[in-house]
Every structure is written in C-alpha cells, then in structure tokens.
Design a protein around this motif. Sequence first.
Motif, PDB file in Angstrom:
ATOM      1  N   SER A  89     106.389  23.483   4.690  1.00 47.64           N
ATOM      2  CA  SER A  89     105.524  24.127   3.703  1.00 47.64           C
ATOM      3  C   SER A  89     104.090  24.313   4.171  1.00 47.64           C
ATOM      4  CB  SER A  89     105.529  23.290   2.413  1.00 47.64           C
ATOM      5  OG  SER A  89     105.042  21.997   2.659  1.00 47.64           O
ATOM      6  N   LEU A  90     103.721  23.760   5.318  1.00 49.41           N
ATOM      7  CA  LEU A  90     102.308  23.735   5.710  1.00 49.41           C
ATOM      8  C   LEU A  90     101.795  25.118   6.091  1.00 49.41           C
ATOM      9  CD1 LEU A  90     102.211  24.007   9.059  1.00 49.41           C
ATOM     10  CD2 LEU A  90     102.928  21.656   8.941  1.00 49.41           C
ATOM     11  N   PRO A  91     100.461  25.298   5.956  1.00 50.89           N
ATOM     12  CA  PRO A  91      99.871  26.555   6.421  1.00 50.89           C
ATOM     13  C   PRO A  91      99.836  26.581   7.952  1.00 50.89           C
ATOM     14  CG  PRO A  91      98.163  25.054   5.616  1.00 50.89           C
ATOM     15  CD  PRO A  91      99.475  24.383   5.361  1.00 50.89           C
ATOM     16  N   HIS A  92     100.455  27.581   8.554  1.00 52.05           N
ATOM     17  CA  HIS A  92     100.520  27.660  10.022  1.00 52.05           C
ATOM     18  C   HIS A  92      99.184  28.098  10.603  1.00 52.05           C
ATOM     19  CE1 HIS A  92     105.056  27.735  10.892  1.00 52.05           C
ATOM     20  NE2 HIS A  92     104.819  27.075   9.782  1.00 52.05           N
ATOM     21  N   ARG A  93      98.618  27.258  11.468  1.00 53.73           N
ATOM     22  CA  ARG A  93      97.437  27.668  12.228  1.00 53.73           C
ATOM     23  C   ARG A  93      97.878  28.002  13.650  1.00 53.73           C
ATOM     24  NH1 ARG A  93      95.456  23.308   8.839  1.00 53.73           N
ATOM     25  NH2 ARG A  93      96.008  21.730  10.354  1.00 53.73           N
ATOM     26  N   THR A  94      99.027  27.447  14.054  1.00 48.33           N
ATOM     27  CA  THR A  94      99.573  27.663  15.395  1.00 48.33           C
ATOM     28  C   THR A  94     101.087  27.662  15.241  1.00 48.33           C
ATOM     29  OG1 THR A  94      99.707  25.281  15.685  1.00 48.33           O
ATOM     30  CG2 THR A  94      97.742  26.348  16.562  1.00 48.33           C
ATOM     31  N   GLN A  95     101.780  27.840  16.352  1.00 46.57           N
ATOM     32  CA  GLN A  95     103.216  27.572  16.367  1.00 46.57           C
ATOM     33  C   GLN A  95     103.374  26.067  16.129  1.00 46.57           C
ATOM     34  OE1 GLN A  95     106.575  28.247  15.958  1.00 46.57           O
ATOM     35  NE2 GLN A  95     106.090  30.007  17.250  1.00 46.57           N
ATOM     36  N   ILE A  96     104.346  25.663  15.305  1.00 45.96           N
ATOM     37  CA  ILE A  96     104.417  24.239  14.989  1.00 45.96           C
ATOM     38  C   ILE A  96     105.658  23.576  15.596  1.00 45.96           C
ATOM     39  CG2 ILE A  96     103.165  24.602  12.833  1.00 45.96           C
ATOM     40  CD1 ILE A  96     105.877  23.962  11.400  1.00 45.96           C
ATOM     41  N   VAL A  97     105.623  22.242  15.609  1.00 44.58           N
ATOM     42  CA  VAL A  97     106.779  21.481  16.083  1.00 44.58           C
ATOM     43  C   VAL A  97     107.654  21.190  14.863  1.00 44.58           C
ATOM     44  CG1 VAL A  97     107.542  19.422  17.315  1.00 44.58           C
ATOM     45  CG2 VAL A  97     105.312  20.407  17.820  1.00 44.58           C
ATOM     46  N   TYR A  98     108.891  21.660  14.892  1.00 46.11           N
ATOM     47  CA  TYR A  98     109.783  21.477  13.754  1.00 46.11           C
ATOM     48  C   TYR A  98     110.541  20.150  13.856  1.00 46.11           C
ATOM     49  CZ  TYR A  98     108.809  26.221  12.341  1.00 46.11           C
ATOM     50  OH  TYR A  98     108.169  27.349  11.917  1.00 46.11           O
ATOM     51  N   SER A  99     111.122  19.744  12.714  1.00 44.01           N
ATOM     52  CA  SER A  99     111.741  18.420  12.625  1.00 44.01           C
ATOM     53  C   SER A  99     112.824  18.124  13.680  1.00 44.01           C
ATOM     54  CB  SER A  99     112.303  18.184  11.230  1.00 44.01           C
ATOM     55  OG  SER A  99     111.247  18.221  10.299  1.00 44.01           O
ATOM     56  N   PRO A 100     113.691  19.082  14.033  1.00 43.12           N
ATOM     57  CA  PRO A 100     114.696  18.742  15.052  1.00 43.12           C
ATOM     58  C   PRO A 100     114.042  18.332  16.368  1.00 43.12           C
ATOM     59  CG  PRO A 100     115.284  20.778  13.957  1.00 43.12           C
ATOM     60  CD  PRO A 100     113.895  20.442  13.510  1.00 43.12           C
ATOM     61  N   ASP A 101     112.969  19.032  16.757  1.00 42.99           N
ATOM     62  CA  ASP A 101     112.253  18.662  17.978  1.00 42.99           C
ATOM     63  C   ASP A 101     111.480  17.359  17.786  1.00 42.99           C
ATOM     64  OD1 ASP A 101     112.783  20.686  19.994  1.00 42.99           O
ATOM     65  OD2 ASP A 101     111.742  22.088  18.680  1.00 42.99           O
ATOM     66  N   SER A 102     110.704  17.277  16.698  1.00 40.25           N
ATOM     67  CA  SER A 102     109.836  16.106  16.536  1.00 40.25           C
ATOM     68  C   SER A 102     110.655  14.823  16.382  1.00 40.25           C
ATOM     69  CB  SER A 102     108.885  16.292  15.351  1.00 40.25           C
ATOM     70  OG  SER A 102     109.603  16.430  14.156  1.00 40.25           O
ATOM     71  N   SER A 103     111.793  14.901  15.689  1.00 42.92           N
ATOM     72  CA  SER A 103     112.590  13.684  15.527  1.00 42.92           C
ATOM     73  C   SER A 103     113.157  13.239  16.867  1.00 42.92           C
ATOM     74  CB  SER A 103     113.718  13.906  14.510  1.00 42.92           C
ATOM     75  OG  SER A 103     114.605  14.903  14.949  1.00 42.92           O
ATOM     76  N   TYR A 104     113.620  14.189  17.669  1.00 45.85           N
ATOM     77  CA  TYR A 104     114.201  13.837  18.968  1.00 45.85           C
ATOM     78  C   TYR A 104     113.135  13.262  19.896  1.00 45.85           C
ATOM     79  CZ  TYR A 104     117.014  14.228  23.215  1.00 45.85           C
ATOM     80  OH  TYR A 104     117.707  13.935  24.363  1.00 45.85           O
ATOM     81  N   ILE A 105     111.955  13.853  19.875  1.00 48.72           N
ATOM     82  CA  ILE A 105     110.870  13.359  20.734  1.00 48.72           C
ATOM     83  C   ILE A 105     110.509  11.928  20.326  1.00 48.72           C
ATOM     84  CG2 ILE A 105     108.440  13.693  21.379  1.00 48.72           C
ATOM     85  CD1 ILE A 105     108.996  16.765  20.818  1.00 48.72           C
TER      86      ILE A 105
END
Lengths: 561, 360
Positions: free
Chosen positions: B79-95
């Motif tokens: 839901s956040l306002p995009h200021r850049t391309q963001i890291v989505y949950s599948p990537d962030s959780s794996y990292i």
Amino acid sequence: MTDTVPSNGSSDPQPAFNLQNPVIETEGLAKLDTILDQIAAFNPVSAPNELTGNPDEPRNFDPKLYLKNITHIKENEWVLVRLPSQGSKLVELKKDRVVSLGKFGNFQVNQILGYKFGQTFEVMDNDNVKPVDGRPVFDEISASIGGGGDDEEEEEEEEEIEVEQQQQQQKQQGKQQANENQEIANQLQNSADQTNKDKADIIEKLMKFSEDNSNLVDLGAKVQTLSTLEIEAMKKQSYSSETGRKIIESIINQHGNFDKKTKYSQAKYLRRKREKYSRFFIIEYISAKELLNYYIDNKDIRKSLDLSEESMAYILNLANVRPGGRYLIMDESLGLLTYCMLERMNGQGEIVVVSENEHVNLTALERYSNYPPVYINKMVKTIDFLQFISPIDDILASDEACAFFKPLPKDEVDKLSKTKKARYVKKFSNYSDLIKILKTCKSGNFDGLILLTTLYIPSVLESLIGKVGGSRSVVIYSQFKELLVETFHAIANQNIPILGASVYETRARSYQAVPGKIHPVMTSRGGGGYVMWGTRVFQLEKVEAVGKGNKKKKQKMESSP
Amino acid sequence: MSFKNYKDFIEEGDLVFAWISRGMIKPIHVDSTQCLNTRYGTFNHSSMVGQRYGSQIASKTGYGFIYLLHPTPELWTVSLPHRTQIVYSPDSSYITQKLNILPGSRVIEAGTGSGSFTHSLSRTISDTGKLFTYEFHEVRYQKALEEFQDHGLKNLQLTHRDVCKNGFEIEGEVINANAIFLDLPAPWSAIPNLDKVINKGMKTTICCFSPCIEQVEKTIHELHKQNWTSIETVEINHRKWESHKNMVRKLDDVIARLKDIQQRKREGVEKLRKARDERLNKRPAEEEMENDDGEKKVKTQNNYKKDVNVEKSQSFNPFGKGLRIKQGDPNFEWKNVSKDESEIKSHTSFLTFAFKLPEF
C-alpha cells in the motif's frame, strides 16, 4: 455459549461464527480463573519454578536466560559439520569422544571446543585436527566455482573412474593384491622425495589450458594413468589432509588431457577432485535455517511437507512473527516451523500448537535445536483438537489430567509419604499445565494463525478462525495448490471471515555465479509448496456492495408507482 | 498507531489501513473531523473510532463497505507510496532468511528507497537489534525520515549519505553489522567500505540486489576481491494464483444438445411449412401486402425473435448458453481451478549472497 461449529444443512444456514466479536467462552473462562487461583494457593512445593514445579529451577522463569550462546562451540551440543563433498552431518559433541566423518577422517571432540562457529579444521593423523583459515576452503567448495554440470564428456569420464574404483575396492578385499599394494607403496615412497618436482609439474600443467574443447577426445578411463589401486594405496598411508592434497596433485599430473580442457573445465574438474579427496570440515551452529536445509537435503522431504526455504521465509514474514506475539499453529514439519518461529520470537510470546494427536511430533526442534526442554515448554504449548474444541466443562469432567485429580491443601500434601508426594507433584504439574493452556486457548485473540497440515483445511479453519484476533494474518501452507484453491472457495461459500485470501508460489532459481559464465543452473529441486495468505476480519451481518445495492434500489423504484 | 504491537480497538490518531478492494489499501490517520471518500462510498473517521481492528464498516448511505486493518510491514509493502522500485515480500522474506536476520541482528541497508524492506527489517530485528539505513537522495531521505517517525520505528538510524563515496561509518556509533543489504546502482563501489563497519568476530552475511546481469558480474568480482566467500546468485520467481470455477461440460450433454437442436429444427421446419401452407391457403392477399409495407415487416421480425427466445428457454441447454451464468451457479457442475494473473512480475532483481568468515 460455546465455540463449537453449528450443524450444517439447514435451509437458511446460520453463519458458523460470531462475526462481529471474537469467540470467548465467558463462563468457562471464569471457572478456569477460579482453578488457577486454587492452583496458586495449593502449590505443593515451596518457592517452585512457575513452570516445572521444580525448586531447582529459577523461580521467576525468564526465557531470555535460556537464549543460546551462538558464538562458540560448546560440549554436549548438537552442531552441523560441513564436509568437502558439500554434504553435511549433524553431530553431538560429547566430551572425550571421537567423531567419524567417514571417508573424510575422524576428529576428537575436545580439540574443537571453544572455537568460534564457522571455524574450519584440517584433519591430521591420529584423529587430530588443526584449525585453519577457512576462506580458501570455502572458496574451493563454494558453488560459485560452478554448480551446474554442463560438460557432458567430463561427467562420463568421472563415472567411469568411479565404477572402476568400486570394482577395484571389491578386488582389494582379496589377499592376492597384497604384493601389488606393497610395490605401489614402495613406488610412492620414492616419489615422495620428488614432491617439489611434482609440484612444479602441476603448476606447469595448470598454466596450460585450451580456449575450447576441440582437441579434447574422450579416452575413457585411459586418460588417467594413475590407477585406482595407486590412489587407494595413497589413501591408506594416512588420513591427513596432506594425503588428500597429494592425491589430487598426482591425479592432475597424470591426467593425459588436462591441458586440453578449458580454464573453466579445469576448475570444475579440480573442484570435483577436492570434494572427493580433501580432508577438512567446518563446524556450524544449527540455526533453524540450517536445520531446515539439512532436512531438505538429507531427510525424507515429504516428512516436512516439501517445505522449501523460500516458502518458510515467506510464511514467517506474512504471519508477522516477532517477539511478544501469540501464535496459534499446526506444525506437521517435525517442529521445523516452530523452531523457525522461536528464533524470530527470541524468548518473548508463545506458540500454541494444535494437533490431531495427543502428542505433537516436534522431533527436529526437540532433538537438534539445543534449546533446553524448560525453554521449549515455556514458549511452546501443545493441545489436541479434542481439548481445543470441547467446552471447558466437558474437559474438566472427562480429561485424563484433570477429571480424576483434586488439588490438596498444602498441609495435607506435606503429610504424604515421600513417593506419594513426588507422584502428587507430577500430577499437579500436569494438571496446572492443562488448565493454563486451556486458559490461553479459550481466551483466543491470537496474533496469527499458521497452518502447516495435511488435514482438510476448511474444516480446520472453521474451528480455529474464531480464536484469531481481528486483522491478524492467516497463513496456510500446502504441498498442493489444489487444496488451497479449494480452501479459497470454502472461505467464500461458508462465509469464513478471512479477507483477501490468495494463493502464492515462491521459488528461488539458482544461478552459476561465475563471471563470464552466469546462467541459471541446469537442474534444481522441485516442489516447495504453496502459501495462502489472508486476514482475519469481522464482517457485518448485512451489507450491500455498491453495485448490487444500487441495482436493487433501482428495481424497487421502477416497480413502485 | 504503531507497527510494533497489535492493538484490538481503533483509537483517535491511529494509523489504519483501509482495505477498499483487492489490491487497494489506503493508509489513513484516524481524525474524527475527516472522512474517507472512495468509489464505494464515504466513510466518516468518527465511525471508525472504537471499532475492532479487522472490522467491516458500511458507508454513510449503507451501501458499500471497507475493512479497517492493522498496519503490518507486509500490508505496508502493498500500500505504500512508491518513491522508487520497491523490494516486495517474496524477495525481502527470502533475503531475511538467507542473511539469518533475527531479533538482535545489526543490519545495514543501503539505500532506503521507499522504505518497504526497512519496515520488514525493523520488525524482525525487534527492540534488541539495530538497523542502519542510508539514503543518498535528499527528498527521499526527508520523506523516509518523517515516515519512520510517524510509524514509530525506533530501532533504526536513517542517514543521508552516498555510501559508495563516503562509506558507512557513523560518528559516535559502533555499527558492528552482521548482515548487509545493498540495493544500489553500483554495489561494487560500496563493498570495499564495509570492512570498517562489520562485526569481525562473527560470520557476516551480505546480499546485493541488482536487476542487471552486468551488475551481478561486477559485484561478484568485487566480493571475491574483498575476501567475501561462498558467493551465490539466485532469483526469486513469484506467482499469485487466482482461484476460479470452471464448468464441467460433459460430452454426453453436448451430444444430447446437438440431437435436441436437430429435432427442434425438424419440428421447426415442419411447423413453418404448416404455417406457410395455412397462410397461402387462407390469406394470400395479405402476404403480398406485407412485402410492400415496411412497418408490418418489422413487426413480423419481432414476432419471429420472440419465438426463438421461447424456444431457447424450452430447449435442452445443459451449459446455460446465451444466459448470464455466475461462476458457481448451483444449477451447474463446477470444478475448482486456478490460474496466474494476467500480468506477472517475472523479474525483480538478482540476489547475490556471500559471507565473510570471522577473522582467523
């Protein structure tokens, strides 16, 4: 008021849940509170641990005291041993013992204690080890040198050598080979004096490589003039890593086609030989992540429901697992999910594991996590479905642990004989444990629901969803997408109050990380499961969606004159 | 109004995620003087106060509804306002999992970007951990600073800095990081600066997040050079599966329907013939007149159409052809099926992992 599921099949089905408020058994809870007061008053042991009833345990149990020290290798703990073959082994470090790593040698436990986790050890003669700088070793075994086997001719060659080796090993068991072995040993004795010259040769060989493999002709086993017998004889000389190194050097030196290979191909060849003949190991702390990967690589993956590292990671984040949270879960992954959650909760909060059996199978957690039982008991509460579903009165009347037990006042307990008192204390603690977990479960308002189960999910959801707090995550894992799709439809059809449920699939695709030769690896593990994520909500009894409402309104206005 | 602990009831001033429809969540601050306007109606903030988190509320008119959700890092990501391309949950959780980030971890994140991963990391490391996050873009830095304060993220330190040029060190702070996440255009130029801020007493893990393979190549070179080991590159493929119902249409019914059509045709032809014969016999004059009179002709056509509709409803129609059938209509047989979205995120970035062993 009960929280059991109402009967289906009526023409106008009642919603299965009290949608506007959390499900709470008010009367039953009041009863439990009374019993808890009684338990506090009748506690048979003076100044006991609140959990175990054991006076030797600290009175005010703080799970944080039991958090693991994960920096140094300690005795009596399970550790993960990483081997040159890229395989690994779980080992318990009993003092004064020798641990065998099969063809990679042995080590004395006492010699590795006190070092930092992640330390590399080189195997020397007589079960001795020497700590070494791990970086070159890690680089050698690292997948970065090449994960995917795309040089077919090499694979074949490798296989042939392997087959021959097995045959030779069988032959070697016969005594007729004794004379030959002696001869080879003598030869080696002589060649050992020429080590320096050998080394120079190898360096020279390594300097030469081909731009492509146009000159590489498949000679089969003939390409290697060093016989398997010779290798075996060298192996027998000693178990030390020096021997491993020598074997590899000899293999390269006597390889007829080594210089016709490309640089990459040479590196890959070397890596394979090192995986086979190197003699070192790395001691790692068994984190939940490592244990999960160990189970995926070494155990029957179906027992942990095909759960991949990426799916587990996704579940943990979606369920918002963090310190202080109270989670209601089903864990059919041998406790791997519970272990991962415990790490993320860091000694704060609690996990209630509901199970179809009287005893939940959390083997992986209990055996390898190094958490003391007292810690696990404090953080993880288990309950079976009968206890979870039944009204409190029914449990108090019929459950084994409380139906036939009556707490006695302290002075009466003191009058009991020593053995009787011990038995009483045990029963008392079972009793108080059950009452406490009933209190937790019946109070509900859990901070998340995670289901990792082979049970029919819609039926499970019906009985558990009422205990989940508003706006908390519901995360459901299944090996099979179809089961989650069915769950999706059940949520819609049966009005299960879960919002925005969708099915997700997440897969990590590995690449060969070699500059100039980056590509996805040729083969990888299948499976990994599917994750459904939604949010527990409270729905209004009657509400019209915008489109629907307007239409009906219009129709009404049209029909009325 | 905090991301940190769940609350049960909504209070004035709380940050609430208004779930308007699938894929549309609007973060709002509850202010009783305000109202939320959506395409599904208008909702007074005052009607939200005192509600349980997770409640469905109806609009002022009673038509249309929204859900009031509690903030979480994962809902914030969608839901956040995009200021850049963001890291989505599948990537962030794996990292998070691969870097073994846990409560108490000390983590470096550069750059902060839109703060999607920052929220997730802040949650996982908890009060005992610390996150050092760097953003070189002035405006983005200011926005992020306000946002983190507003969301009560206290276990992090946001610094306005180009870490490639000026490194990671912060005055008066021993960073001692054990996990590093670099989401930069040129991570290789920041890697040499890490040695001064990592915890040398333990294994330190790193993840570099780059969309292009050329960036990965340079990163791997630099990681090797700076003594990082066990370099791995992966890519997360993620798919969302949407559930549908597909009608079970059996061949037997197809045959039966075709037979039915044929029979009706035969009957129809006979009926028409009969009718024509009758007309020809009884009123030949009127028929001729019809051909000349446009109005009458139209009428005849309409009559014919009506007849067809009557026929349709009487015909054997096992699949509801020509009718508006809702998925799951109980008069038909359905199979539960799924397919992926019409547009999928087929590539986010390559993740390059490595670690550094403790000093020997």
